[in-house]
Design a protein around this motif. Structure first.
Motif, PDB file in Angstrom:
ATOM      1  N   PRO A  84     -17.333 -60.335  27.077  1.00 26.08           N
ATOM      2  CA  PRO A  84     -16.878 -60.619  25.708  1.00 26.08           C
ATOM      3  C   PRO A  84     -15.396 -61.010  25.651  1.00 26.08           C
TER       4      PRO A  84
ATOM      5  N   GLU B  67     -15.014 -64.532  26.785  1.00 24.38           N
ATOM      6  CA  GLU B  67     -15.554 -65.418  25.746  1.00 24.38           C
ATOM      7  C   GLU B  67     -14.592 -65.531  24.571  1.00 24.38           C
ATOM      8  N   LEU B  68     -14.007 -64.388  24.166  1.00 25.94           N
ATOM      9  CA  LEU B  68     -13.051 -64.409  23.048  1.00 25.94           C
ATOM     10  C   LEU B  68     -11.856 -65.298  23.380  1.00 25.94           C
TER      11      LEU B  68
ATOM     12  N   SER C  61     -14.043 -61.329  15.807  1.00 26.30           N
ATOM     13  CA  SER C  61     -15.187 -61.187  16.705  1.00 26.30           C
ATOM     14  C   SER C  61     -15.935 -59.909  16.384  1.00 26.30           C
TER      15      SER C  61
ATOM     16  N   THR D 133     -18.773 -57.477  18.467  1.00 25.79           N
ATOM     17  CA  THR D 133     -19.617 -57.263  19.633  1.00 25.79           C
ATOM     18  C   THR D 133     -20.506 -56.044  19.376  1.00 25.79           C
TER      19      THR D 133
ATOM     20  N   HIS E 160     -26.367 -64.005  22.333  1.00 23.88           N
ATOM     21  CA  HIS E 160     -27.271 -62.859  22.160  1.00 23.88           C
ATOM     22  C   HIS E 160     -28.105 -62.711  23.424  1.00 23.88           C
TER      23      HIS E 160
ATOM     24  N   THR F 287     -22.965 -55.056  26.581  1.00 19.88           N
ATOM     25  CA  THR F 287     -22.809 -55.825  25.353  1.00 19.88           C
ATOM     26  C   THR F 287     -24.120 -56.550  25.064  1.00 19.88           C
TER      27      THR F 287
ATOM     28  N   MET G 286     -22.657 -61.051  20.603  1.00 23.71           N
ATOM     29  CA  MET G 286     -21.299 -61.289  20.130  1.00 23.71           C
ATOM     30  C   MET G 286     -21.317 -62.433  19.131  1.00 23.71           C
TER      31      MET G 286
ATOM     32  N   ALA H 151     -18.319 -64.785  17.041  1.00 23.42           N
ATOM     33  CA  ALA H 151     -16.895 -65.025  16.805  1.00 23.42           C
ATOM     34  C   ALA H 151     -16.758 -66.175  15.817  1.00 23.42           C
TER      35      ALA H 151
ATOM     36  N   ASN I  28     -11.986 -55.880  25.933  1.00 25.88           N
ATOM     37  CA  ASN I  28     -12.878 -55.245  26.920  1.00 25.88           C
ATOM     38  C   ASN I  28     -12.474 -53.803  27.203  1.00 25.88           C
TER      39      ASN I  28
ATOM     40  N   SER J  31     -13.393 -51.652  24.156  1.00 27.20           N
ATOM     41  CA  SER J  31     -14.838 -51.422  23.993  1.00 27.20           C
ATOM     42  C   SER J  31     -15.350 -50.355  24.956  1.00 27.20           C
TER      43      SER J  31
END
Lengths: 83, 148, 148, 83
Positions: free
Chosen positions: B12, B15-16, B31, B33, B79, B89, B92, B94, C17, C20
């Motif tokens: 994540p 990706e963010l 975002s 998650t 997903h 996770t 997510m 965003a 990260n 989380s």
């Protein structure tokens, strides 16, 4: 008419298969449900309470009174729990 | 590609960062998650089933609707399906916008729709057995907020 | 430490990260990142001034208030000051909860308060010169949403 | 009484310094503002419109009619623009 019928989550588990091809003259989703219920106990169990179920026609959410004319794929499943 | 449905784990944070860099003139990124809850003492595993032919089109329709309602520079949805472990996770969302209000509202909206309208079904496996996650009345109520 | 005020850049993805992973029994993490807008054709630089003795206590009071209002497992706030370049991350808020509604509401609330009640002042430097960012009436209006 | 007075953002720029120590008998923030205004043009300019300003007493947001008794640090600044 020939239909692909898909089952997901506990509907799939109760019926015991994810997908089947059916020949049917059912005019609406509800007619198809009645046909399936009459077939075997496991179908009757899966479709016992349709208020707990959702239906999609050709991958679009629909209603149980929707007509099946022109439809290729019907899917039955419980309310989604994504996210 | 803004919508990805995959069995593989993803990062994540990476990706963010990648998402925040794609669009110019962006001042706000929100975002969300979703994680498999790591309940102490009852390690949980999750199985996620989905309806492949429907999943991506359904989510793309939600993203299109969000872009109609708010000024969004970009949207990302990832997903997972299949087997997930505690702490993994699940998914997510965003959203990127010039202003925070649009980014917050769109992410909130997308989560409400993903929760109850994207064709995923979760099964929780704990020490006590396996059970399909039941949809909650409050998730339907949440959707009412977005009615025109 | 949940509140960090710093001149140094930070990596929002790495922070997300790490955040989380800290709390157990968390199902939902919401993050907000604020960026210096990279407006094409007018590269922007930002100077952020703050009131060191007040900044951290003020933000910690907001975090405490958020934890009173919503069921939060954890909160993270990072805010930079000093010289920032276009595309840089100015600040980040993250909230972790069992449920998404709490995580969304708390992040939204914290952003509204950070925007108008944390002692930071932004100066934008563009090709046309330097100007202090003016507060917006809509930011005061946003705070009204959270009145008891 | 001895007060640390701090200025931020354009208040700091107009007055030309970030901080000073003042001896004053001002009873309220507004009394202190009047004292500063009377002092020099740059102060008068900075405090011309106090509706555009905020004040903090000992690092807590306060009001212009607040008393100064017991206060150690007063800060003047425009509305915050964080986030």
């Amino acid at each position: 008419m020939s239909l692909d019928v898909l089952y997901f989550a506990w509907v799939r588990e109760r019926i015991g298969l994810p997908k089947e091809q059916l020949e049917t003259q059912a005019a609406t989703v509800m007619d198809l449900v009645e046909e399936l219920r009459a077939r075997e106990e496991r179908y009757a169990a899966a479709f016992a309470d349709i208020s707990a179920l959702k239906v999609a026609l050709d991958q679009e959410l629909s209603e149980f009174d929707a007509p099946l004319a022109g439809v290729r794929e019907v899917a039955f499943f419980p309310p989604m729990t994504g996210g | 590609m803004p919508v990805r449905i995959q069995a593989e784990p993803f990062d994540p944070g990476a990706e963010l960062n990648a998402f925040s860099k794609t669009a110019s003139d962006v001042g706000a990124v929100v975002s969300f998650t979703g994680l498999v809850r790591d309940v102490s003492g009852g390690l949980e595993v999750m199985e996620i089933e989905h309806y492949p032919a429907m999943t991506e089109p359904a989510i793309e329709a939600m993203v299109t609707e969000a872009k109609t309602r708010w000024a969004l520079a970009d949207v990302l949805v990832i997903h997972r399906f299949g087997h997930l472990n505690a702490g993994d996770t699940i998914m997510m969302v965003a959203t990127a916008s010039r202003h925070r209000a649009d980014a917050f509202a769109a992410a909130d909206f997308l989560m409400d729709y993903l929760k109850s309208r994207a064709p995923f079904w979760k099964k929780e496996v704990t020490g006590e057995g396996a059970a399909w996650v039941e949809s909650k009345a409050e998730d339907e109520t949440a959707l009412e907020r977005w009615k025109a």
